[in-house]
Design a protein around this motif. Structure first.
Motif, PDB file in Angstrom:
ATOM      1  N   THR A  26       0.832  -1.200   0.000  1.00  0.00           N
ATOM      2  CA  THR A  26       0.000   0.000   0.000  1.00  0.00           C
ATOM      3  C   THR A  26       0.865   1.248   0.000  1.00  0.00           C
ATOM      4  O   THR A  26       1.811   1.362   0.778  1.00  0.00           O
ATOM      5  CB  THR A  26      -0.942   0.014   1.214  1.00  0.00           C
TER       6      THR A  26
ATOM      7  N   SER B  95       0.603   5.744  -0.299  1.00  0.00           N
ATOM      8  CA  SER B  95      -0.380   6.791  -0.003  1.00  0.00           C
ATOM      9  C   SER B  95       0.219   8.177  -0.181  1.00  0.00           C
ATOM     10  O   SER B  95       1.444   8.358  -0.190  1.00  0.00           O
ATOM     11  CB  SER B  95      -0.918   6.632   1.427  1.00  0.00           C
TER      12      SER B  95
ATOM     13  N   GLU C 157      -5.028   6.267  -0.780  1.00  0.00           N
ATOM     14  CA  GLU C 157      -4.292   5.024  -0.594  1.00  0.00           C
ATOM     15  C   GLU C 157      -4.348   4.204  -1.882  1.00  0.00           C
ATOM     16  O   GLU C 157      -5.413   4.018  -2.454  1.00  0.00           O
ATOM     17  CB  GLU C 157      -4.882   4.215   0.557  1.00  0.00           C
TER      18      GLU C 157
ATOM     19  N   TYR D  84     -10.040   6.940  -1.717  1.00  0.00           N
ATOM     20  CA  TYR D  84      -9.852   8.394  -1.650  1.00  0.00           C
ATOM     21  C   TYR D  84     -11.197   9.062  -1.379  1.00  0.00           C
ATOM     22  O   TYR D  84     -12.182   8.756  -2.044  1.00  0.00           O
ATOM     23  CB  TYR D  84      -9.257   8.900  -2.962  1.00  0.00           C
TER      24      TYR D  84
ATOM     25  N   ASN E 153       4.140   5.461   3.629  1.00  0.00           N
ATOM     26  CA  ASN E 153       2.745   5.171   3.941  1.00  0.00           C
ATOM     27  C   ASN E 153       2.531   4.964   5.435  1.00  0.00           C
ATOM     28  O   ASN E 153       1.488   5.357   5.981  1.00  0.00           O
ATOM     29  CB  ASN E 153       2.287   3.926   3.178  1.00  0.00           C
TER      30      ASN E 153
END
Length: 251
Positions: A49, A51, A61, A77, A146
């Motif tokens: 992930t 972001s 993300e 989002y 992230n």
């Protein structure tokens, strides 16, 4: 031997021709298998992930995952989540495309980025990408970054906001304006942002950011204030803030 019939020679020729053709077919690997292997090797290194905050400190993300031997991206989002296929566009540069909100965007992962658990989202053919930047260019997203973004998002979660103006209130909203009566103390024009200083009826001190200095002649007066919750950046880090919108002297 000198009188070999023509149809026998023709038959021998056909056997040799088909034999050579069969060998060439076996030695040539299918192109799509090579592309599939290359695509898998690159994307497997960056499963995870990523972001990024937009200008209003809303977090996007971007999760890359594998499902049934196909690579997909899940984008979350503004409380909206969508899942899209990652399609290989250019094998030589490891360029992939994905869909979001009806538009096509692009992702590039080269070997150096992959080793650092980083992806590069490109903005080559659209005016903007999810409000994160304008014009043409790219943004690099690190998986390590992230983790910091997740911690910061929790701090910016308005559900955990507390204000001594209304100490028992829980369900705060950044979309609402609040009106309260406070005693004005003084104005702090040194801090960034500048702040109006008040006290509550329980003698708690509160600071409301305000862009226009309030004169000292109002020190000690009672004011009806309209304010809201927003986000300000202090020392390059965002934090929840109480912003003064309007004031009126009551007495």
């Amino acid at each position: 031997m000198q009188h070999i019939k023509p149809y026998i020679l023709f038959f021998v020729f056909l056997l040799v021709f088909f034999s050579c053709t069969k060998e060439k077919t076996i030695d040539t690997p299918p192109t799509h298998e090579t592309n599939s292997i290359t695509q898998t090797n690159v994307l497997e290194k960056v499963l995870g992930t990523y972001s990024l905050f937009d200008r209003n400190w809303n977090l996007m993300e971007y999760t890359i995952f594998q499902e049934d031997s196909v690579f997909k991206a899940k984008i979350t989002y503004n409380k909206k989540t969508s899942v899209t296929l990652l399609r290989l566009v250019d094998l030589s540069s490891n360029l992939y495309s994905f869909e979001y909100d009806g538009k096509t965007y692009y992702l590039r992962v080269d070997n150096i980025l992959a080793e650092k658990r980083t992806i590069r989202i490109l903005n080559e053919r659209e005016e903007r990408f999810l409000n994160f930047f304008e014009g043409k260019g790219f943004v690099d997203l690190s998986e390590q970054e992230n983790r910091k973004n997740q911690t910061l998002r929790r701090k910016l979660d308005i559900s955990s906001f507390f204000s001594p103006i209304r100490p028992t209130k829980k369900n705060w909203s950044s979309d609402m304006n609040y009106t309260d009566t406070l005693q004005y103390i003084s104005f702090d024009d040194v801090s960034n942002p500048m702040r109006a200083i008040f006290t509550t009826n329980t003698r708690d001190t509160v600071y409301l950011s305000f862009e226009i200095p309030i004169g000292s002649e109002f020190n000690g007066s009672t004011m009806e204030v309209r304010w809201k919750i927003d986000t300000v950046v202090v020392n390059k880090l965002p934090k929840l803030n109480q912003k003064l919108l309007h004031y009126r002297v009551v007495r």
